[in-house]
Structure formats: structure tokens, C-alpha cells
Write a protein that holds these residues in place. Sequence first.
Motif, PDB file in Angstrom:
ATOM      1  N   GLU A   6      56.353 -22.101  10.130  1.00  0.00           N
ATOM      2  CA  GLU A   6      56.212 -22.935  11.322  1.00  0.00           C
ATOM      3  C   GLU A   6      57.205 -24.093  11.273  1.00  0.00           C
ATOM      4  OE1 GLU A   6      51.827 -21.978  10.140  1.00  0.00           O
ATOM      5  OE2 GLU A   6      53.652 -22.629   9.135  1.00  0.00           O
ATOM      6  N   TRP A  36      47.833 -19.158  17.160  1.00  0.00           N
ATOM      7  CA  TRP A  36      47.980 -20.521  16.654  1.00  0.00           C
ATOM      8  C   TRP A  36      46.594 -21.081  16.401  1.00  0.00           C
ATOM      9  CZ3 TRP A  36      52.355 -22.820  15.109  1.00  0.00           C
ATOM     10  CH2 TRP A  36      53.575 -22.277  15.537  1.00  0.00           C
ATOM     11  N   TYR A  94      48.538 -27.448  12.331  1.00  0.00           N
ATOM     12  CA  TYR A  94      48.615 -26.231  13.121  1.00  0.00           C
ATOM     13  C   TYR A  94      49.216 -25.106  12.291  1.00  0.00           C
ATOM     14  CZ  TYR A  94      47.319 -28.660  17.378  1.00  0.00           C
ATOM     15  OH  TYR A  94      46.614 -29.354  18.339  1.00  0.00           O
ATOM     16  N   CYS A  96      50.352 -20.928  12.201  1.00  0.00           N
ATOM     17  CA  CYS A  96      50.694 -19.671  12.858  1.00  0.00           C
ATOM     18  C   CYS A  96      50.054 -18.542  12.054  1.00  0.00           C
ATOM     19  CB  CYS A  96      52.204 -19.529  12.883  1.00  0.00           C
ATOM     20  SG  CYS A  96      52.830 -17.980  13.538  1.00  0.00           S
TER      21      CYS A  96
END
Length: 121
Positions: A6, A36, A94, A96
Amino acid sequence: QVQLVESGGGLVQAGGSLRLSCTTSGRSFSGYAAGWFRQVPGKEREVVAAISRSGGITTYADSVKGRFTVSKNNADNTVSLQMSSLKPEDTAVYYCAAVRDITNIKRPSYWGQGTQVTVSS
């Protein structure tokens, strides 16, 4: 093996925008759905957006609908998350993730290392 990386996290003021990107090495992204997720300390990791292998199907958590857009470019092996109208409660790490089918997105096969998004009020 699918390795996900990411990029694009950072600090932004409330109301601002950020774009996260996830690239893969190894196998092509065209064979995988992607999602996500985000996580804050003390809470479970939650999926905020997902996209099918072809990119034709997308889903969003209610908390981000209308503000976040997920997209997929199989030619470039990239999945992106465009985040707009950001709120302080969007602050999280966050991640992926990739899985063979979007119906299994809550149980991904592969994860990225995560990128921090901080939204200041």
C-alpha cells in the motif's frame, strides 16, 4: 504468492481527500477480488470497500458510502481507494487485501502491510 504493497496514507484535515494505492507483485491482480480494510487500536479490522476480479462489482460499508470509491486496474496490477470528505473517525491503519472471490472478502488470503491515515479536526 501475492504480495501487496500500500501507499498514499498520511495526514489530512477533515473534509480533505486522500488516495490510497495497492500494487501487487507475483500473480496478476486480475485473478483476485480486492478489499480495503481499516483498523483502529482496540477494535476489529473492518472492511470498508471491496471490488470484484473484473472491477464490475463494488461494495462499501455504510460509513463510507458516497465518500469513498474503490477502483481496480488489472493492466497495472493496482487497486485504489479514493477517499473524500474525510472525517476524524476515518483515522485508522488501512490495509489492502486480496481473495479469489468477492463473496469471501471478509476472509482474505493476502494482506498488505498497512498504511496510516490520520484525519485532523
